[in-house]
Design an enzyme around this catalytic site. Structure first.
Site, mmCIF file in Angstrom:
data_model
loop_
_atom_site.group_PDB
_atom_site.id
_atom_site.type_symbol
_atom_site.label_atom_id
_atom_site.label_comp_id
_atom_site.label_asym_id
_atom_site.label_seq_id
_atom_site.Cartn_x
_atom_site.Cartn_y
_atom_site.Cartn_z
ATOM 1 N N SER A 54 0.203 4.832 -3.487
ATOM 2 C CA SER A 54 -0.896 4.502 -2.590
ATOM 3 C C SER A 54 -0.607 3.155 -1.949
ATOM 4 O O SER A 54 0.322 2.449 -2.359
ATOM 5 C CB SER A 54 -2.208 4.456 -3.377
ATOM 6 O OG SER A 54 -3.312 4.209 -2.538
ATOM 7 N N LYS A 55 -1.356 2.808 -0.924
ATOM 8 C CA LYS A 55 -1.216 1.485 -0.311
ATOM 9 C C LYS A 55 -2.459 1.203 0.506
ATOM 10 O O LYS A 55 -3.113 2.127 1.010
ATOM 11 C CB LYS A 55 0.014 1.423 0.606
ATOM 12 C CG LYS A 55 0.563 0.014 0.789
ATOM 13 C CD LYS A 55 1.276 -0.480 -0.469
ATOM 14 C CE LYS A 55 1.876 -1.845 -0.277
ATOM 15 N NZ LYS A 55 2.677 -2.260 -1.444
ATOM 16 N N GLY A 56 -2.761 -0.077 0.651
ATOM 17 C CA GLY A 56 -3.916 -0.463 1.450
ATOM 18 C C GLY A 56 -3.603 -1.655 2.316
ATOM 19 O O GLY A 56 -2.625 -2.381 2.077
#
Length: 479
Positions: free
Chosen positions: A109-111
């Site tokens: 995941s990444k934000g």
């Protein structure tokens, strides 16, 4: 006379896809499973307002989930003006492969939040960060069992503490609430060694590389890390710690440091601690007294050295400057610093690249340890440390008795008793676990690199190892 065609440089996301495609072409995956692994599962875009300085300011943020072959999913949150959906999705894909490679039980995941932290004071940054966290938490995009962020560019312990506190305010009965995010300060449920983990991982990766004479020879190098000339691009958290550990503990020479306002160069070596202090005081490297300064810092990427460590942004080594890169060994401390086009040029030149998905996996590895610590609600070493010391004391007492009773005429070396008796604390256990992880992952890559005639570089080997693990996870789920 024909005009020269401009170089078509692949974007960061295109680079990740190209490298993925190069690896899966060597695998026997069904087209459906290949597509399932490649695509990003979901990306949430949020636009939220915060009242600041008497007006409402709207910010845009993202949280992307690439793969849920294992849960929770894991990946940092970066604060930067360049944040966009493509970048976040590419970084989320890299996280999937990185976690699989180092056997951290997470999906990728990444934000990101499109913001320049320098434009806002500390209190304003807290209001913005908490509101962003609120928008993600209420959609379970921050959750100890589903999605666990960490620091990235522009964020650190402070922001992670705010996010953890925001989660606990919204989930007051979740006993595992501290595990909703990693990279927290120690007094807020963090773990010893997390701040320097990525830089420490870069050091362990290079140490493991230099344990294999066959691999060193492929890069056209010889000997050990001691005395090797290293140029570091980006003296942020990762670059600083990597350079510090390699120079202080392994005897390497930091001959170049590249920063936003130029580069420093000194063939006799640069004091990393002094440069860091200079940057903190003056805002850049310009004017630093013990090295020559180049206004165009990027040109130092092309200088002669033994090891080049790009530790800042993606795409700094590209098709334009790759033909002039002289370093025989590049270790990608940043995410995607070498584009897919540059990767091909450098491989043809014989340059060995230790890829990002392995080289900078120290951060997620120690984040994994922090997550486990938060779920177990006990610090590492608390149960066994004194028991280890008691057992070691038995050995020391027996050695001293033998020497005295038998008149053997020998004694324990100075400091041996003190070092041997001391049981491992949390920091030592974290370093031990990280070192073991980096060694095992490198050995898995090099086995593929050296055993298959169709694999000519470590990056392809890394993708093959990680994609195979992701594929096996999906198959076990019945896909």
């Amino acid at each position: 006379m024909t005009s020269q065609q401009p170089i078509k440089e692949p974007s960061f996301r295109e680079s990740v896809d190209m490298m993925f495609n190069r690896a899966v072409a060597l695998m026997d995956l069904s087209p459906g499973l290949e597509e399932k692994i490649r695509v990003c599962n979901a990306t949430y875009t949020v636009r939220f307002g915060v009242r600041l300085r008497g007006a409402i300011h709207t910010f845009t943020g993202y949280r992307s989930v690439h793969s849920e072959h294992m849960e929770p999913v894991k990946g940092g949150i970066r604060f930067a003006m360049a944040v966009n959906q493509d970048e976040v999705e590419a970084l989320a894909a890299l996280m999937t492969y990185k976690c699989a490679l180092v056997e951290a039980p997470f999906g990728g995941s990444k934000g990101g939040l499109r913001i320049n932290p320098g434009d806002w004071d500390d209190h304003e940054m807290e209001l913005i960060t908490r509101r962003f966290a609120y928008e993600l938490i209420k959609r379970d995009l921050i959750n100890p069992a589903q999605n666990v962020p960490a620091p990235d560019m522009g964020t650190g312990e402070r922001e992670m503490a705010w996010i953890a506190d925001q989660y606990k305010r919204m989930n007051t009965t979740d006993i595992n609430g501290a595990a909703c995010v990693t990279g927290k300060p120690p007094n807020a449920g963090g773990i010893a060694g997390r701040v320097e983990a990525t830089g420490r991982g870069v050091q362990y990766a290079l140490q493991e590389f230099f344990r294999h004479p066959e691999d060193i020879a492929v890069a056209g190098l010889s000997g050990k890390l001691e005395g090797k000339r290293i140029i570091v691009q980006g003296l942020g958290n990762v670059g600083y710690h990597a350079a510090k550990f390699l120079s202080d503990e392994d005897g390497a020479l930091i001959t170049g440091v590249i920063e936003r306002d130029g580069a420093l160069h000194n063939e006799k070596g640069i004091d990393v601690e002094a440069v860091r202090a200079w940057i903190v005081k003056h805002g850049g490297v310009s004017g630093f007294p013990d090295a020559s300064h180049r206004a165009d810092g990027a040109t130092l990427l092309e200088a002669e050295c033994d090891i080049l460590i790009p530790a800042a942004l993606e795409g700094v080594i590209n098709m334009e400057n790759a033909p002039r890169i002289e370093a025989p060994l590049i270790i990608e401390a940043a995410n995607g610093p070498v584009t897919a086009g540059a990767d091909e040029i450098l491989r043809d030149k014989g340059c060995v690249i230790i890829p990002d998905m392995y080289a900078n996996a120290g951060g997620v590895t120690v984040s994994y340890f922090e997550w486990v610590k938060n779920l177990s609600h006990i610090r590492f070493g608390r149960m066994q440390r004194r028991q280890e010391e008691a057992r070691h004391q038995l050995v020391v007492d027996e050695l001293e008795r033998l020497s005295s009773d038998k008149g053997l005429g020998w004694s324990l070396s100075p400091n041996f008793k003190e070092k041997y008796l001391r049981g491992a604390d949390e920091l030592e256990l974290v370093r031990s676990g990280l070192d073991d992880t980096m060694r095992a992952a490198y050995q898995a890559m090099r086995e593929v690199w050296h055993s298959r005639d169709d694999v000519h570089d470590l990056r392809t080997a890394a993708y093959l190892v990680s994609i195979r693990k992701v594929a096996d996870s999906y198959r076990a789920k019945g896909l």
